[in-house]
Motif scaffolding. Structure first.
Motif, PDB file in Angstrom:
ATOM      1  N   SER A   1     -59.874  16.457 -25.817  1.00 59.38           N
ATOM      2  CA  SER A   1     -58.579  16.229 -26.460  1.00 59.38           C
ATOM      3  C   SER A   1     -57.864  15.065 -25.801  1.00 59.38           C
ATOM      4  CB  SER A   1     -57.696  17.469 -26.356  1.00 59.38           C
ATOM      5  OG  SER A   1     -58.354  18.558 -26.903  1.00 59.38           O
ATOM      6  N   TRP A   2     -57.957  15.058 -24.459  1.00 61.44           N
ATOM      7  CA  TRP A   2     -57.286  13.996 -23.738  1.00 61.44           C
ATOM      8  C   TRP A   2     -57.882  12.643 -24.129  1.00 61.44           C
ATOM      9  CZ3 TRP A   2     -58.630  10.649 -19.578  1.00 61.44           C
ATOM     10  CH2 TRP A   2     -57.518  10.024 -18.976  1.00 61.44           C
ATOM     11  N   LEU A   3     -59.221  12.616 -24.160  1.00 57.74           N
ATOM     12  CA  LEU A   3     -59.886  11.384 -24.580  1.00 57.74           C
ATOM     13  C   LEU A   3     -59.520  11.032 -26.012  1.00 57.74           C
ATOM     14  CD1 LEU A   3     -63.451  11.839 -23.076  1.00 57.74           C
ATOM     15  CD2 LEU A   3     -61.722  10.178 -22.400  1.00 57.74           C
ATOM     16  N   ALA A   4     -59.502  12.072 -26.860  1.00 55.38           N
ATOM     17  CA  ALA A   4     -59.232  11.829 -28.280  1.00 55.38           C
ATOM     18  C   ALA A   4     -57.822  11.304 -28.475  1.00 55.38           C
ATOM     19  CB  ALA A   4     -59.425  13.111 -29.076  1.00 55.38           C
ATOM     20  N   LEU A   5     -56.885  11.852 -27.683  1.00 53.46           N
ATOM     21  CA  LEU A   5     -55.512  11.378 -27.803  1.00 53.46           C
ATOM     22  C   LEU A   5     -55.415   9.915 -27.400  1.00 53.46           C
ATOM     23  CD1 LEU A   5     -52.865  13.973 -26.684  1.00 53.46           C
ATOM     24  CD2 LEU A   5     -53.120  12.796 -28.858  1.00 53.46           C
TER      25      LEU A   5
ATOM     26  N   GLN B   1     -45.820  12.176 -35.074  1.00 54.21           N
ATOM     27  CA  GLN B   1     -46.029  13.475 -35.715  1.00 54.21           C
ATOM     28  C   GLN B   1     -47.521  13.695 -35.988  1.00 54.21           C
ATOM     29  OE1 GLN B   1     -43.764  15.868 -36.304  1.00 54.21           O
ATOM     30  NE2 GLN B   1     -45.558  17.060 -36.886  1.00 54.21           N
ATOM     31  N   GLN B   2     -48.176  12.618 -36.413  1.00 57.78           N
ATOM     32  CA  GLN B   2     -49.607  12.709 -36.689  1.00 57.78           C
ATOM     33  C   GLN B   2     -50.380  13.115 -35.444  1.00 57.78           C
ATOM     34  OE1 GLN B   2     -51.540  12.461 -39.453  1.00 57.78           O
ATOM     35  NE2 GLN B   2     -49.561  12.668 -40.437  1.00 57.78           N
ATOM     36  N   SER B   3     -50.042  12.474 -34.302  1.00 56.08           N
ATOM     37  CA  SER B   3     -50.797  12.792 -33.092  1.00 56.08           C
ATOM     38  C   SER B   3     -50.495  14.220 -32.646  1.00 56.08           C
ATOM     39  CB  SER B   3     -50.509  11.780 -31.983  1.00 56.08           C
ATOM     40  OG  SER B   3     -49.161  11.873 -31.599  1.00 56.08           O
ATOM     41  N   HIS B   4     -49.241  14.679 -32.837  1.00 54.42           N
ATOM     42  CA  HIS B   4     -48.930  16.074 -32.503  1.00 54.42           C
ATOM     43  C   HIS B   4     -49.752  17.020 -33.364  1.00 54.42           C
ATOM     44  CE1 HIS B   4     -44.747  14.983 -30.724  1.00 54.42           C
ATOM     45  NE2 HIS B   4     -45.769  14.627 -29.983  1.00 54.42           N
ATOM     46  N   ASP B   5     -49.844  16.709 -34.650  1.00 57.74           N
ATOM     47  CA  ASP B   5     -50.608  17.558 -35.556  1.00 57.74           C
ATOM     48  C   ASP B   5     -52.060  17.644 -35.115  1.00 57.74           C
ATOM     49  OD1 ASP B   5     -48.456  18.145 -36.999  1.00 57.74           O
ATOM     50  OD2 ASP B   5     -48.991  17.011 -38.793  1.00 57.74           O
ATOM     51  N   ILE B   6     -52.581  16.503 -34.661  1.00 59.62           N
ATOM     52  CA  ILE B   6     -53.985  16.507 -34.243  1.00 59.62           C
ATOM     53  C   ILE B   6     -54.164  17.411 -33.030  1.00 59.62           C
ATOM     54  CG2 ILE B   6     -55.765  15.069 -33.188  1.00 59.62           C
ATOM     55  CD1 ILE B   6     -55.035  12.918 -35.181  1.00 59.62           C
TER      56      ILE B   6
ATOM     57  N   PHE C   1     -52.345  19.982 -32.197  1.00 57.65           N
ATOM     58  CA  PHE C   1     -52.256  21.361 -32.675  1.00 57.65           C
ATOM     59  C   PHE C   1     -53.561  21.795 -33.321  1.00 57.65           C
ATOM     60  CE2 PHE C   1     -47.519  21.857 -32.701  1.00 57.65           C
ATOM     61  CZ  PHE C   1     -47.534  23.084 -32.070  1.00 57.65           C
ATOM     62  N   ASP C   2     -54.082  20.940 -34.168  1.00 58.66           N
ATOM     63  CA  ASP C   2     -55.309  21.287 -34.873  1.00 58.66           C
ATOM     64  C   ASP C   2     -56.452  21.508 -33.884  1.00 58.66           C
ATOM     65  OD1 ASP C   2     -53.963  21.171 -37.185  1.00 58.66           O
ATOM     66  OD2 ASP C   2     -54.955  19.394 -38.002  1.00 58.66           O
ATOM     67  N   VAL C   3     -56.536  20.632 -32.880  1.00 55.06           N
ATOM     68  CA  VAL C   3     -57.594  20.792 -31.882  1.00 55.06           C
ATOM     69  C   VAL C   3     -57.429  22.122 -31.155  1.00 55.06           C
ATOM     70  CG1 VAL C   3     -58.463  19.920 -29.686  1.00 55.06           C
ATOM     71  CG2 VAL C   3     -58.053  18.343 -31.571  1.00 55.06           C
ATOM     72  N   ALA C   4     -56.187  22.432 -30.796  1.00 54.86           N
ATOM     73  CA  ALA C   4     -55.930  23.685 -30.084  1.00 54.86           C
ATOM     74  C   ALA C   4     -56.330  24.884 -30.944  1.00 54.86           C
ATOM     75  CB  ALA C   4     -54.454  23.778 -29.705  1.00 54.86           C
ATOM     76  N   ILE C   5     -55.978  24.833 -32.222  1.00 53.58           N
ATOM     77  CA  ILE C   5     -56.305  25.940 -33.126  1.00 53.58           C
ATOM     78  C   ILE C   5     -57.811  26.075 -33.266  1.00 53.58           C
ATOM     79  CG2 ILE C   5     -56.194  26.684 -35.533  1.00 53.58           C
ATOM     80  CD1 ILE C   5     -53.584  27.022 -34.127  1.00 53.58           C
ATOM     81  N   VAL C   6     -58.465  24.943 -33.479  1.00 50.28           N
ATOM     82  CA  VAL C   6     -59.916  25.003 -33.660  1.00 50.28           C
ATOM     83  C   VAL C   6     -60.570  25.555 -32.390  1.00 50.28           C
ATOM     84  CG1 VAL C   6     -61.973  23.610 -33.978  1.00 50.28           C
ATOM     85  CG2 VAL C   6     -59.973  23.211 -35.394  1.00 50.28           C
ATOM     86  N   THR C   7     -60.037  25.159 -31.212  1.00 47.90           N
ATOM     87  CA  THR C   7     -60.585  25.665 -29.959  1.00 47.90           C
ATOM     88  C   THR C   7     -60.421  27.179 -29.864  1.00 47.90           C
ATOM     89  OG1 THR C   7     -59.853  23.618 -28.959  1.00 47.90           O
ATOM     90  CG2 THR C   7     -60.535  25.378 -27.473  1.00 47.90           C
ATOM     91  N   LEU C   8     -59.211  27.636 -30.166  1.00 49.93           N
ATOM     92  CA  LEU C   8     -58.944  29.068 -30.085  1.00 49.93           C
ATOM     93  C   LEU C   8     -59.886  29.829 -31.006  1.00 49.93           C
ATOM     94  CD1 LEU C   8     -57.010  31.399 -29.176  1.00 49.93           C
ATOM     95  CD2 LEU C   8     -55.821  31.000 -31.337  1.00 49.93           C
ATOM     96  N   VAL C   9     -60.014  29.329 -32.223  1.00 49.50           N
ATOM     97  CA  VAL C   9     -60.876  29.998 -33.186  1.00 49.50           C
ATOM     98  C   VAL C   9     -62.323  29.967 -32.706  1.00 49.50           C
ATOM     99  CG1 VAL C   9     -61.773  29.895 -35.523  1.00 49.50           C
ATOM    100  CG2 VAL C   9     -59.346  29.539 -35.108  1.00 49.50           C
ATOM    101  N   ALA C  10     -62.747  28.799 -32.205  1.00 48.69           N
ATOM    102  CA  ALA C  10     -64.122  28.682 -31.725  1.00 48.69           C
ATOM    103  C   ALA C  10     -64.369  29.698 -30.616  1.00 48.69           C
ATOM    104  CB  ALA C  10     -64.382  27.265 -31.226  1.00 48.69           C
ATOM    105  N   LEU C  11     -63.373  29.861 -29.726  1.00 53.52           N
ATOM    106  CA  LEU C  11     -63.531  30.801 -28.621  1.00 53.52           C
ATOM    107  C   LEU C  11     -63.671  32.229 -29.135  1.00 53.52           C
ATOM    108  CD1 LEU C  11     -61.131  29.466 -25.899  1.00 53.52           C
ATOM    109  CD2 LEU C  11     -63.585  29.842 -25.730  1.00 53.52           C
TER     110      LEU C  11
END
Lengths: 335, 727
Positions: free
Chosen positions: B53-57, B187-192, B194-204
């Motif tokens: 995520s850090w790299l992606a940001l 806002q776009q970067s915040h959304d990304i 959030f999305d990464v965090a959600i996908v991570t949680l779901v993946a876990l």
């Protein structure tokens, strides 16, 4: 009909072989009977055949607007017996195949397939009883544009509340069109003001009356003056559109002629080239696939082009909306 | 190993159950095993995702942000070419027609663009659309006033402004500006993130489900079987054989089976020899042989005449993971479903009055009705046919419903496909419930049910969140297809691994009869519970959470990803509270108090929205609502058996609970319809106020039951006759 694919292969082979070998299988002969010389419709017809590598022998006959030449040319067709006949315009089509309810086998062509093009209203002209398959040994393409599409195009250019029409009361086509327009006006919520041109003692419309009628409509505050399928008004286009511009009223037309060669502001038109292509498609269905002409639908082309005459737009200070510019063809743009 | 036989007649046919202590030991061991695996997965995933995520940001800042900024250039270019065409055709710049409509099409198609504007040569605004108008002033004069002018970007006042000169007949006649707001890019970067965090949680959570599943299928179950085999052998029972298994366990099983067969054969021969000897020699030699044989054998069981018995065993996990996938798929559609319905709905010409939002409540209510009516039927059915066929069949039906929903083109078709999906939903849930009952001893049933609740809560959390992200990125219809795929995967897992107990000794349920309903209807306290706690809770669940929240969020202009995150709060709150809820309600009075307070809280969560109903307030309301619902869940079930103890004794607990659930579910049918009607009549704020106040009132009324309980307690216990009306 039994093996269209094989036939197509043979035709294609013939097309390839044709330039070299005179002894190759005989190419289909198509006679074209034109009204006012070659137009883009014939170009479209040939282009369509060429794209499909379908070689034909074309014989062109032109009456040069002189209907008296028609009987002789029809007799020639009957004698020469080509594989298919292509006709341009309503008079030529009527001369070749006759009204569907008044066919004279001694005078009309009945045993050779006919494809007619540039017939604005084949049903009204009596060529066929209805749109669709005619049951005759003929089919064809109409260059008319549906009235509701034209009304919508006018509305897209500027709000349409009141529509003016000048027409010749002795042309059944034109009278019927005005009637349709009134129906449409009730359905689509605008008002139609129709003005018939005055007739003289011989019941011929008086040309000098056209600008007078335009003046009446302008005084009534119409948003558009509409020109329908009307031969007399078509001839008087310069006078009509010129007077309309003087009075600040835009003219809309359903045929290409008025917008390209007079000062009509805008037209929704069937492009001649497309009409010719569709006619060629029907010819191929007959020659190549052996479909009986009576089963091939008589129809409109289905897609239309919006033409805006910028010379008229400048004169009226009535410019096309930006959204309309996206798909309009702009002509006379040179200032 | 403890002494003595460990054979227990179990619920599900196997006589090789371990005793309580051993079972508890093993459970602890496996929990630790899975826990460690999960912790490792968690640690590595979190580290990897954080790093990525850090790299992606960083990458976002470097590449995507400029990409968003360049949108202004792209749009400016498109508008410029069309304007130049109009100017070239002789339209004076100030006489351009229909510019508002024209520019609006660009704003609609490019949500990042804040404004598009056209000025005259001096910078006076001629045409402009969009909220921001930060037109950068300093555009250098053009080098040559012909052709197409170059587009320059300037960053000013929080905007990236792309500007170009417009030419007409060799003169610069005006300027075009198109701008992107920096805040939009942020806002776009915040959304990304959030999305990464959600996908991570779901993946876990998905990873956890599959770890549990894999360990159960590949390690725990074969191990348990071998252990049981050895325990039986130690106790002298050689009548069992192991079923085949993959890999090393298969070889162990084959060797143990071979040894067992040899023991059976040899002891069989020995017994035959002894029998032969005692038959032929009635004297001392025969007796001696018998004595030796008896001394040598000890308590020894061999194959029965019918043959060897196969150790049969299964794990609850084999239904848990398919159920998780199933719930996940169902929940994925929640954040956007009402809005999807509204988009599909076209009001029939002759039937005004039913708005698109109101129409959205119909499929939700229909699905609830179908599920409610089907539950008792499929319960009876699954008792007879077995759990696996009903589960798999239900999942297939549900998948078909979801797939069909992806392609519907009208409300009628949608009602049909969604109703079909609800048929599958009802079948799957009842099959799962039956599976738990079949595969757990009564004493451990609550624990077994918790396993299932875990899967459902995990689905509740993951589903809306990932569904919202998918709906934003892929669209509504593809998300339905993904959900159908997950449901099919669940069906496949269930088909492969679920095994019905060979002879479950199931208590065959029967459909409730009108007489049962009549008997329960005379129980005033049960009616009290239903009317003022259970049904209001269900009305809010479907009416508020499933219907109103997604519609309200869409009305606020939020994306489906945001709607998904808001709905996720329900599951998270429930997850946090569930362990507590079990401990709170140990006595009937505590249960009543808990249920009453929970109902009050549910009403309050909705009521507070009457004052403030923005996104943040909704997050709070949904979380509070989830907390309150989870709080009420298990005390409610306990109260039913408590309040209807007399009826349970006559009709059986299962029937009483079945009738109770059926009535309660009718609340889920009413919920969307009621809230849709109120929303149409009153607007959102007053709907929140009215419904919230109503449920608060219900909770307060329900608490009156406490007073009556106190009195009846003084008179002689909670089981006092209760056929008259409640207080």
């Amino acid at each position: 009909m039994r093996s269209p694919t094989r036939r197509r292969v043979l035709q294609a082979a013939a097309a390839l072989a044709a330039p070299a070998a005179g002894a190759a299988p005989r190419r289909p002969r198509i006679w074209q009977l034109l009204f006012r010389g070659e137009t883009e419709a014939e170009q479209g017809f040939r282009d369509y055949l060429a794209e499909r590598r379908y070689a034909v022998d074309l014989v062109v006959r032109d009456i040069d607007r002189d209907r008296r030449r028609l009987p002789g040319l029809v007799a020639e067709i009957r004698a020469e017996r080509p594989d298919l006949v292509y006709t341009w315009g309503t008079p030529n089509a009527l001369a070749v195949i006759g009204r569907h309810d008044a066919v004279d086998p001694a005078r009309h062509v009945t045993d050779i397939p006919v494809v007619f093009a540039m017939v604005s209203d084949p049903v009204g002209a009596g060529l066929v009883p209805a749109w669709g398959g005619s049951g005759r040994n003929a089919t064809g393409v109409s260059n008319s544009v549906p009235l509701d599409a034209q009304v919508k195009a006018m509305g897209a250019y500027r709000p349409l509340r009141r529509l003016g029409v000048v027409y010749s009361p002795v042309e059944p086509n034109s009278v019927a069109n005005v009637e349709s327009l009134r129906h449409l006006a009730r359905r689509m919520g605008f008002e139609t003001l129709a003005r018939a041109v005055r007739l003289d003692a011989r019941r011929e419309p008086v040309a000098a009356d056209v600008p007078v009628r335009v003046g009446e409509l302008a005084a009534a505050g119409v948003d558009w003056i509409y020109i329908g399928p009307d031969t007399f008004i078509g001839d008087q286009r310069a006078a009509l559109t010129g007077r309309a511009i003087e009075l600040g009223v835009p003219v809309f037309t359903g045929t290409e002629l008025e917008v390209r060669s007079s000062d009509a502001l805008c037209g929704l038109v069937a492009r001649y080239h497309t009409v010719g292509q569709l006619a060629a498609h029907k010819a191929l269905q007959i020659l190549q696939d052996g479909v009986p002409p009576g089963r091939i639908p008589v129809e409109r082309i289905g897609s239309y082009g919006l033409v805006v005459n910028m010379r008229a737009a400048r004169a009226l200070s009535l410019y096309p909306p930006m959204l309309l510019l996206n798909y309009a063809e702009l002509i006379n743009t040179g200032g | 190993m403890p002494e003595g036989p460990t054979t227990v007649i179990s619920q599900f046919g196997s006589e090789l159950e371990l005793d309580e202590r051993q079972e508890a030991q093993l459970t602890r061991y496996w929990k630790a095993f899975v826990g460690r695996l999960f912790l490792m997965t968690l640690a590595f995933t979190v580290v990897a995702v954080a790093a990525l995520s850090w790299l992606a940001l960083g990458e976002f800042q470097r590449r995507l942000a400029p990409e968003f900024r360049s949108q202004s250039v792209v749009v400016a270019h498109a508008v410029q070419s069309q304007l130049q065409r109009a100017l070239g055709a002789g339209v004076p710049i100030e006489a351009l027609v229909g510019m508002d409509d024209y520019l609006d099409t660009f704003l609609r198609a490019n949500p990042f663009i804040s404004y598009i504007a056209v000025t005259d040569a001096s910078g006076r605004l001629l045409f402009g659309r969009g909220p921001g108008h930060a037109i950068a002033p300093g555009l250098p004069p053009p080098a040559a006033a012909s052709g197409t002018a170059p587009i320059r970007t300037v960053e000013a006042e929080g905007y990236v402004d792309a500007a170009a000169w417009l030419f007409d007949a060799g003169a610069a006649v005006g300027r075009l500006h198109a701008g992107v707001a920096e805040s939009t890019i942020r806002q776009q970067s915040h959304d990304i993130v959030f999305d990464v965090a959600i996908v991570t949680l779901v993946a876990l959570l998905v990873a956890f489900e599959f770890i549990v599943f894999t360990v159960a299928a590949w390690v725990r179950l074969p191990t348990t079987r071998v252990t049981r085999m050895l325990a039986a052998g130690t106790a002298g029972d050689f009548s069992w054989l192991l079923p085949g298994a993959p890999g090393e366990f298969g070889r162990v099983a084959a060797q143990l089976n071979a040894a067992t067969l040899r023991i059976n054969r040899q002891v069989g021969r020995l017994r035959a020899a002894v029998a032969e000897r005692s038959r032929t020699d009635a004297g001392g030699a025969g007796a001696r042989a018998r004595a030796i044989a008896t001394a040598a054998e000890g308590p020894l069981s061999l194959f029965t005449p019918a043959g060897a018995r196969e150790i049969w065993d299964t794990s609850l996990v084999f239904a848990r993971t398919p159920l998780f996938l199933f719930v996940l798929a169902q929940e994925m559609c929640r954040p956007f479903f009402p809005n999807f319905v509204a988009s599909v709905y076209e009001p029939p010409p002759g039937l005004p009055g039913l708005s698109a939002n109101a129409a959205a409540s119909l499929p939700i209510a229909l699905a609830m009705l179908v599920a409610a009516l089907l539950t008792p039927v499929s319960g009876v059915w699954s008792d007879r046919v077995g759990r696996r066929p009903i589960f798999v069949g239900g999942a297939l039906v549900a998948a078909a419903g979801l797939a069909l929903t992806a392609g519907v083109d009208g409300l009628g078709a949608l009602l049909a496909s969604w109703g079909l999906g609800a048929v599958g939903y009802g079948m799957v849930f009842i099959a799962c419930q039956g599976y738990v009952v079949d595969h757990s001893r009564p004493a451990r049933r609550a624990q077994a049910l918790a396993v299932y609740l875990g899967a459902i809560v995990a689905g509740d959390i993951c589903g809306p969140a990932i569904g919202g992200v998918l709906a934003d990125r892929l669209g509504w219809r593809p998300t339905f297809v993904v959900a159908a795929g997950l449901t099919l995967l669940g069906a496949a897992l269930a088909w492969r691994h679920m095994r019905d107990a060979p002879d479950a000794g199931r208590e065959l349920r029967r459909l409730p009869k009108w007489r049962d309903l009549g008997m329960l209807a005379r129980n005033g306290r049960l009616i009290w519970l239903l009317a003022f706690a259970s049904v209001p809770g269900k009305v809010l669940l479907t009416g508020f959470l499933f219907y109103l929240v997604p519609i309200h969020l869409a009305g606020l202009g939020e994306s489906q990803a945001v709607a998904g995150r808001v709905l996720m709060c329900y599951g998270v709150a429930a997850l946090l509270v569930t362990p507590l809820a079990g401990r709170l309600a140990r006595t009937p009075r505590a249960a009543i108090a808990t249920v009453g307070l929970a109902t009050l809280l549910q009403g309050l969560s909705v009521l507070l929205l009457a004052w403030r109903a923005d996104t943040v307030a909704l997050v709070g309301a949904v979380a509070l609502f989830g907390l309150a619902q989870a709080l009420a869940l298990s005390p409610q079930a306990a109260l039913v058996t408590e309040l209807a103890a007399r009826e349970s004794a006559v009709l059986g607990t299962a029937t009483v609970l079945g009738v109770y659930r059926l009535v309660e579910r009718l609340g889920t049918v009413v919920g969307p319809l009621l809230l849709a009607a109120l929303l149409a009549a009153l607007q959102a704020e007053r709907t929140f106020a009215l419904v919230g106040a109503g449920v608060v009132g219900c909770g307060a009324l329900f608490l009156l039951l406490l007073r009556r309980e106190r009195r009846s307690h003084r008179r002689g216990g909670p089981a006092a006759p209760s056929s008259e009306a409640a207080p």
